[in-house]
Design a protein around this motif. Structure first.
Motif, PDB file in Angstrom:
ATOM      1  N   ARG A   1       0.947  -1.031  -0.571  1.00  0.00           N
ATOM      2  CA  ARG A   1      -0.093   0.384   0.510  1.00  0.00           C
ATOM      3  C   ARG A   1       0.642   1.096  -0.082  1.00  0.00           C
ATOM      4  O   ARG A   1       1.278   1.618   1.209  1.00  0.00           O
TER       5      ARG A   1
ATOM      6  N   LYS B   1      -2.700   5.907  10.181  1.00  0.00           N
ATOM      7  CA  LYS B   1      -4.276   6.452  10.340  1.00  0.00           C
ATOM      8  C   LYS B   1      -4.494   4.690   9.858  1.00  0.00           C
ATOM      9  O   LYS B   1      -5.796   5.138   9.709  1.00  0.00           O
ATOM     10  N   GLN B   2      -4.223   4.411   8.104  1.00  0.00           N
ATOM     11  CA  GLN B   2      -5.054   3.223   7.319  1.00  0.00           C
ATOM     12  C   GLN B   2      -4.988   1.892   7.396  1.00  0.00           C
ATOM     13  O   GLN B   2      -5.350   1.063   7.299  1.00  0.00           O
TER      14      GLN B   2
ATOM     15  N   GLN C   1      -4.729  -1.712   9.757  1.00  0.00           N
ATOM     16  CA  GLN C   1      -5.794  -2.152  10.001  1.00  0.00           C
ATOM     17  C   GLN C   1      -5.332  -3.681  11.020  1.00  0.00           C
ATOM     18  O   GLN C   1      -6.152  -4.151  11.834  1.00  0.00           O
TER      19      GLN C   1
END
Length: 192
Positions: free
Chosen positions: A65, A84-85, A87
């Motif tokens: 990513r 922040k992104q 998981q």
């Protein structure tokens, strides 16, 4: 939920980044004791590299990513972009000049699972010749700051006066004053 989110911030480190990513994916592909593999995602935050780092990631590691910044946002801000992104139950902050050996990433996750009160853990760092590298330090003192600005006698380099822990401490987990940021695994709850 994923087990691990690996975050690598890069600025014009294309060749080192390539080696770092290849080693991380080899480590992530190793089986867990029960035969499964670690569920993970890998982020690269490129801080406007001029050496084609982002293009290399797109071409050679499409599973990554990629966050390609237009400007150099700095190390902390770039890490925060990916966090922040992320998981994963854990975030691993990994420098692009590191090479992950064998099952190191599995061991870091296993350690965190076995020690639920640990918010952050650092991996053991080695030099290219596999000799140990100091990766934990005592809180800074004025004397340590002095040593940073001036050459010191080689006998003082590894000493407590220079903030170093004895090498014997590295043989088992211990709680240092602070960790070097090259390889840090952080519990999601601690990040939040």
């Amino acid at each position: 939920m994923l087990n691990l989110s690996v975050v690598i911030v890069s600025y014009s480190t294309r060749d080192l980044l390539r080696e770092c990513l290849a080693s991380a994916f080899r480590s992530l592909a190793r089986p867990l004791p029960d035969g499964r593999t670690l569920r993970a995602e890998v982020f690269v935050v490129d801080n406007a590299s001029a050496d084609g780092s982002a293009e290399m990631v797109r071409a050679e590691f499409p599973q990554v990513r990629l966050i390609a910044n237009d400007t150099n946002r700095g190390f902390a801000a770039a890490n925060n972009q990916a966090i922040k992104q992320a998981q994963g139950r854990y975030c691993l902050l990994l420098n692009p000049d590191t090479v992950t050996l064998e099952d190191a990433l599995l061991q870091l996750v296993a350690f965190m699972d076995a020690h639920p009160r640990a918010a952050v853990t650092g991996g053991q760092l080695l030099h290219p010749d596999l000799s140990r590298q100091h990766s934990v330090f005592r809180f800074p003192t004025l004397l340590m700051c002095f040593f940073d600005f001036f050459s010191i006698n080689h006998r003082l380099y590894d000493s407590r006066l220079n903030g170093r822990y004895p090498w014997s401490h590295y043989n088992k987990p211990f709680q240092p004053d602070h960790l070097l940021g090259a390889c840090l695994i952080v519990r999601r709850e601690a990040v939040e």
